[in-house]
Write a protein that holds these residues in place. Structure first.
Motif, PDB file in Angstrom:
ATOM      1  N   GLU A  80     -40.281  10.811 -11.852  1.00 52.06           N
ATOM      2  CA  GLU A  80     -40.040  11.224 -10.530  1.00 52.06           C
ATOM      3  C   GLU A  80     -39.168  10.469  -9.738  1.00 52.06           C
ATOM      4  OE1 GLU A  80     -42.933  12.115  -6.785  1.00 52.06           O
ATOM      5  OE2 GLU A  80     -43.734  11.938  -8.824  1.00 52.06           O
ATOM      6  N   SER A  81     -39.118   8.942 -10.134  1.00 52.92           N
ATOM      7  CA  SER A  81     -38.152   8.175  -9.131  1.00 52.92           C
ATOM      8  C   SER A  81     -36.981   8.324  -9.512  1.00 52.92           C
ATOM      9  CB  SER A  81     -38.454   6.676  -9.666  1.00 52.92           C
ATOM     10  OG  SER A  81     -38.486   6.321 -10.934  1.00 52.92           O
ATOM     11  N   HIS A  82     -36.307   8.827 -11.004  1.00 49.93           N
ATOM     12  CA  HIS A  82     -35.025   9.256 -11.537  1.00 49.93           C
ATOM     13  C   HIS A  82     -34.695  10.421 -10.617  1.00 49.93           C
ATOM     14  CE1 HIS A  82     -35.288   6.400 -15.157  1.00 49.93           C
ATOM     15  NE2 HIS A  82     -35.296   5.774 -14.145  1.00 49.93           N
ATOM     16  N   ALA A  83     -35.717  11.436 -10.856  1.00 53.97           N
ATOM     17  CA  ALA A  83     -35.320  12.640 -10.052  1.00 53.97           C
ATOM     18  C   ALA A  83     -34.984  12.503  -8.710  1.00 53.97           C
ATOM     19  CB  ALA A  83     -36.518  13.574 -10.317  1.00 53.97           C
ATOM     20  N   THR A  84     -35.825  11.781  -8.029  1.00 53.26           N
ATOM     21  CA  THR A  84     -35.591  11.656  -6.313  1.00 53.26           C
ATOM     22  C   THR A  84     -34.047  10.915  -6.547  1.00 53.26           C
ATOM     23  OG1 THR A  84     -37.908  11.278  -6.264  1.00 53.26           O
ATOM     24  CG2 THR A  84     -36.341  10.077  -4.605  1.00 53.26           C
ATOM     25  N   SER A  85     -33.885   9.884  -7.159  1.00 53.39           N
ATOM     26  CA  SER A  85     -32.595   9.344  -7.084  1.00 53.39           C
ATOM     27  C   SER A  85     -31.445  10.430  -7.408  1.00 53.39           C
ATOM     28  CB  SER A  85     -32.397   8.211  -8.124  1.00 53.39           C
ATOM     29  OG  SER A  85     -33.152   7.103  -7.977  1.00 53.39           O
ATOM     30  N   PHE A  86     -31.481  11.166  -8.198  1.00 50.17           N
ATOM     31  CA  PHE A  86     -30.465  12.335  -8.709  1.00 50.17           C
ATOM     32  C   PHE A  86     -30.365  13.195  -7.542  1.00 50.17           C
ATOM     33  CE2 PHE A  86     -30.956  11.373 -13.411  1.00 50.17           C
ATOM     34  CZ  PHE A  86     -29.711  11.023 -13.550  1.00 50.17           C
ATOM     35  N   ALA A  87     -31.546  13.554  -6.779  1.00 49.36           N
ATOM     36  CA  ALA A  87     -31.384  14.389  -5.628  1.00 49.36           C
ATOM     37  C   ALA A  87     -30.876  13.677  -4.447  1.00 49.36           C
ATOM     38  CB  ALA A  87     -32.894  14.787  -5.279  1.00 49.36           C
ATOM     39  N   LEU A  88     -30.967  12.421  -4.234  1.00 45.34           N
ATOM     40  CA  LEU A  88     -30.282  11.674  -3.241  1.00 45.34           C
ATOM     41  C   LEU A  88     -28.756  11.737  -3.324  1.00 45.34           C
ATOM     42  CD1 LEU A  88     -32.814   9.110  -2.490  1.00 45.34           C
ATOM     43  CD2 LEU A  88     -32.276  10.769  -1.061  1.00 45.34           C
ATOM     44  N   LEU A  89     -28.554  11.054  -4.600  1.00 50.51           N
ATOM     45  CA  LEU A  89     -26.716  11.126  -5.027  1.00 50.51           C
ATOM     46  C   LEU A  89     -26.269  12.636  -4.752  1.00 50.51           C
ATOM     47  CD1 LEU A  89     -24.886   9.601  -6.117  1.00 50.51           C
ATOM     48  CD2 LEU A  89     -25.575  10.424  -8.685  1.00 50.51           C
ATOM     49  N   ALA A  90     -26.940  13.827  -5.213  1.00 45.92           N
ATOM     50  CA  ALA A  90     -26.424  14.977  -5.016  1.00 45.92           C
ATOM     51  C   ALA A  90     -26.261  15.344  -3.521  1.00 45.92           C
ATOM     52  CB  ALA A  90     -27.108  16.253  -5.627  1.00 45.92           C
ATOM     53  N   TYR A  91     -27.375  14.771  -2.754  1.00 44.45           N
ATOM     54  CA  TYR A  91     -27.186  15.115  -1.226  1.00 44.45           C
ATOM     55  C   TYR A  91     -25.948  14.374  -0.677  1.00 44.45           C
ATOM     56  CZ  TYR A  91     -28.053  14.920   3.712  1.00 44.45           C
ATOM     57  OH  TYR A  91     -28.182  14.975   5.053  1.00 44.45           O
ATOM     58  N   ALA A  92     -25.890  12.974  -0.939  1.00 48.50           N
ATOM     59  CA  ALA A  92     -24.909  12.350  -0.526  1.00 48.50           C
ATOM     60  C   ALA A  92     -23.443  12.661  -1.033  1.00 48.50           C
ATOM     61  CB  ALA A  92     -25.219  10.723  -0.945  1.00 48.50           C
ATOM     62  N   SER A  93     -23.247  13.249  -2.179  1.00 44.45           N
ATOM     63  CA  SER A  93     -22.077  13.802  -2.541  1.00 44.45           C
ATOM     64  C   SER A  93     -21.746  15.035  -1.848  1.00 44.45           C
ATOM     65  CB  SER A  93     -22.157  14.100  -4.082  1.00 44.45           C
ATOM     66  OG  SER A  93     -22.123  12.829  -4.922  1.00 44.45           O
ATOM     67  N   ALA A  94     -22.632  15.730  -1.586  1.00 35.42           N
ATOM     68  CA  ALA A  94     -22.421  17.011  -0.776  1.00 35.42           C
ATOM     69  C   ALA A  94     -22.070  16.841   0.512  1.00 35.42           C
ATOM     70  CB  ALA A  94     -23.621  18.005  -1.056  1.00 35.42           C
ATOM     71  N   TRP A  95     -22.679  15.661   1.169  1.00 35.81           N
ATOM     72  CA  TRP A  95     -22.288  15.368   2.505  1.00 35.81           C
ATOM     73  C   TRP A  95     -20.890  14.811   2.638  1.00 35.81           C
ATOM     74  CZ3 TRP A  95     -20.819  11.631   5.618  1.00 35.81           C
ATOM     75  CH2 TRP A  95     -20.974  11.657   6.876  1.00 35.81           C
ATOM     76  N   LEU A  96     -20.580  13.964   1.706  1.00 38.19           N
ATOM     77  CA  LEU A  96     -19.210  13.301   1.645  1.00 38.19           C
ATOM     78  C   LEU A  96     -18.102  14.427   1.608  1.00 38.19           C
ATOM     79  CD1 LEU A  96     -19.579  10.195  -0.336  1.00 38.19           C
ATOM     80  CD2 LEU A  96     -18.884  10.336   1.942  1.00 38.19           C
ATOM     81  N   LYS A  97     -18.264  15.217   0.648  1.00 40.79           N
ATOM     82  CA  LYS A  97     -17.614  16.357   0.513  1.00 40.79           C
ATOM     83  C   LYS A  97     -17.113  17.344   1.651  1.00 40.79           C
ATOM     84  CE  LYS A  97     -16.115  20.197  -2.585  1.00 40.79           C
ATOM     85  NZ  LYS A  97     -16.250  20.908  -3.771  1.00 40.79           N
ATOM     86  N   CYS A  98     -18.369  17.684   2.252  1.00 44.90           N
ATOM     87  CA  CYS A  98     -18.379  18.447   3.479  1.00 44.90           C
ATOM     88  C   CYS A  98     -17.575  17.668   4.825  1.00 44.90           C
ATOM     89  CB  CYS A  98     -19.577  18.699   3.890  1.00 44.90           C
ATOM     90  SG  CYS A  98     -19.850  19.896   5.381  1.00 44.90           S
ATOM     91  N   HIS A  99     -18.053  16.500   5.068  1.00 43.52           N
ATOM     92  CA  HIS A  99     -17.597  15.743   6.233  1.00 43.52           C
ATOM     93  C   HIS A  99     -16.541  14.900   6.062  1.00 43.52           C
ATOM     94  CE1 HIS A  99     -20.876  17.309   8.315  1.00 43.52           C
ATOM     95  NE2 HIS A  99     -21.770  17.160   7.422  1.00 43.52           N
ATOM     96  N   GLU A 100     -16.297  14.396   4.891  1.00 43.90           N
ATOM     97  CA  GLU A 100     -15.314  13.359   4.584  1.00 43.90           C
ATOM     98  C   GLU A 100     -14.664  13.745   3.260  1.00 43.90           C
ATOM     99  OE1 GLU A 100     -14.235  11.054   6.510  1.00 43.90           O
ATOM    100  OE2 GLU A 100     -15.832  11.015   8.130  1.00 43.90           O
ATOM    101  N   PRO A 101     -13.897  14.922   3.138  1.00 47.12           N
ATOM    102  CA  PRO A 101     -13.410  15.556   2.232  1.00 47.12           C
ATOM    103  C   PRO A 101     -12.302  14.655   1.535  1.00 47.12           C
ATOM    104  CG  PRO A 101     -12.629  16.670   3.747  1.00 47.12           C
ATOM    105  CD  PRO A 101     -13.667  15.760   4.334  1.00 47.12           C
ATOM    106  N   ALA A 102     -11.149  13.894   2.307  1.00 45.58           N
ATOM    107  CA  ALA A 102     -10.369  13.039   1.659  1.00 45.58           C
ATOM    108  C   ALA A 102     -10.748  11.967   0.906  1.00 45.58           C
ATOM    109  CB  ALA A 102      -9.321  12.623   2.842  1.00 45.58           C
ATOM    110  N   ALA A 103     -11.940  11.448   1.660  1.00 40.79           N
ATOM    111  CA  ALA A 103     -12.412  10.040   1.058  1.00 40.79           C
ATOM    112  C   ALA A 103     -13.311  10.377  -0.123  1.00 40.79           C
ATOM    113  CB  ALA A 103     -13.250   9.146   2.012  1.00 40.79           C
ATOM    114  N   PHE A 104     -13.883  11.493  -0.119  1.00 43.55           N
ATOM    115  CA  PHE A 104     -14.812  11.981  -1.420  1.00 43.55           C
ATOM    116  C   PHE A 104     -13.741  12.413  -2.618  1.00 43.55           C
ATOM    117  CE2 PHE A 104     -16.266  15.658  -4.041  1.00 43.55           C
ATOM    118  CZ  PHE A 104     -17.446  15.133  -4.190  1.00 43.55           C
TER     119      PHE A 104
END
Length: 310
Positions: free
Chosen positions: A7-31
């Motif tokens: 479960e701890s690994h699954a949570t980490s993957f979910a957080l990583l996916a959310y952070a990546s999606a947020w960056l791509k949406c709001h800071e696409p150049a930095a992403f």
């Protein structure tokens, strides 16, 4: 957990996916910068990352000895490709270029060569990448000037070569695109299929964008550069192919029987045409292949890359 991990690994993957999606949406150049500087990694090569970013409004600028750092970097709201993208240019030479430029702007090509201590291979790599355009003009002119720059370290090195100015025709669009792909693995010019679109239209191949408007379960056809083939172990012989054209990506499903019958086209084509049936579900578009066509000859000498998993 539901992902097959603790479960701890699954949570980490979910957080990583959310952070990546947020960056791509709001800071696409930095992403984009982060992904380019982490290459090679993941499923998508640099060409796909850049194409996707540009379709989402990110300006991407070419490597240039007068502007680029070794790594790619933000340049305002744009992205400047780094010298690390240039095939054949070592990091040591690239860092010397950056250090010399920070000390003082380059006066001309000879000044760059002298202060950065470049060798012939370094210069050839910069010419091929069109990274000397600010100092010497387009590729052909830069190649001419580079050939005349003395590289030996003697008393004549600081003297400008005695030669008459020349006027060389600029390379054609297709020639530039091929050179870009050979040197950078991508092009900031038009997508290669944009140059072939008239021929593809004649064969009634739809673009990736047009396919999204086709009703589900209707016949459809498309063509694209093969950028990925996947064969999951649980897919009962099904192969998933990803095609890229100037408007985006198309997901193609090739069932085992067709894969066996057209193995040569499936595994050998770099430019693949697909005749099939379109399926749409929850906004996801797939083309179920019924026939495959190898159009690789249309790419000429253009080098392409496909990330294949078996």
């Amino acid at each position: 957990g539901d992902y097959g991990f603790p479960e701890s690994h699954a949570t980490s993957f979910a957080l990583l996916a959310y952070a990546s999606a947020w960056l791509k949406c709001h800071e696409p150049a930095a992403f984009l910068v982060g992904l380019l500087n982490a290459q090679p990694m993941g499923f998508y090569p640099a060409s796909q990352l850049v194409q996707d970013a540009r379709r989402h409004g990110v300006e991407v600028r070419a490597p240039d000895v007068t502007a680029s750092d070794w790594l790619s970097a933000p340049e305002g709201d744009a992205v400047r490709l780094g010298l690390h993208r240039i095939a054949g240019l070592g990091e040591t030479a690239g860092e010397r270029i950056v250090a010399a430029r920070r000390a003082a702007p380059f006066a001309d090509l000879g000044d760059l060569v002298r202060r950065a201590g470049l060798q012939r291979d370094d210069l050839d790599a910069l010419v091929t990448a069109n990274a000397l355009v600010s100092l010497s003009g387009h590729r052909r002119t830069a190649a001419w000037h580079a050939a005349a720059v003395p590289l030996q370290r003697d008393l004549l090195l600081a003297l400008p070569p005695a030669e008459s100015p020349v006027s060389l025709a600029a390379p054609g669009e297709g020639e530039n695109i091929v050179a870009d792909y050979r040197s950078l693995g991508l092009s900031l010019g038009r997508h290669p299929l944009a140059l072939l679109r008239r021929r593809l239209d004649h064969w009634r191949y739809a673009t990736a964008r047009t396919l999204r408007s086709v009703e589900t379960n209707r016949p459809a056809r498309c063509a694209g550069i093969v950028v990925g083939r996947q064969r999951p172990g649980t897919a009962t012989g099904v192969i998933f192919v990803t095609l890229e054209d100037e408007t985006g990506l198309t997901n193609v499903i090739v069932h085992a029987r067709l894969a066996e019958r057209q193995r040569r086209e499936l595994l050998g084509a770099r430019l693949l045409g697909v005749l099939g049936v379109l399926q749409q579900e929850d906004g996801v578009v797939h083309l179920i292949a019924r026939r495959l066509m190898d159009h690789t000859e249309l790419l000429g000498t253009l080098p392409t890359h496909s990330r294949d998993f078996h």
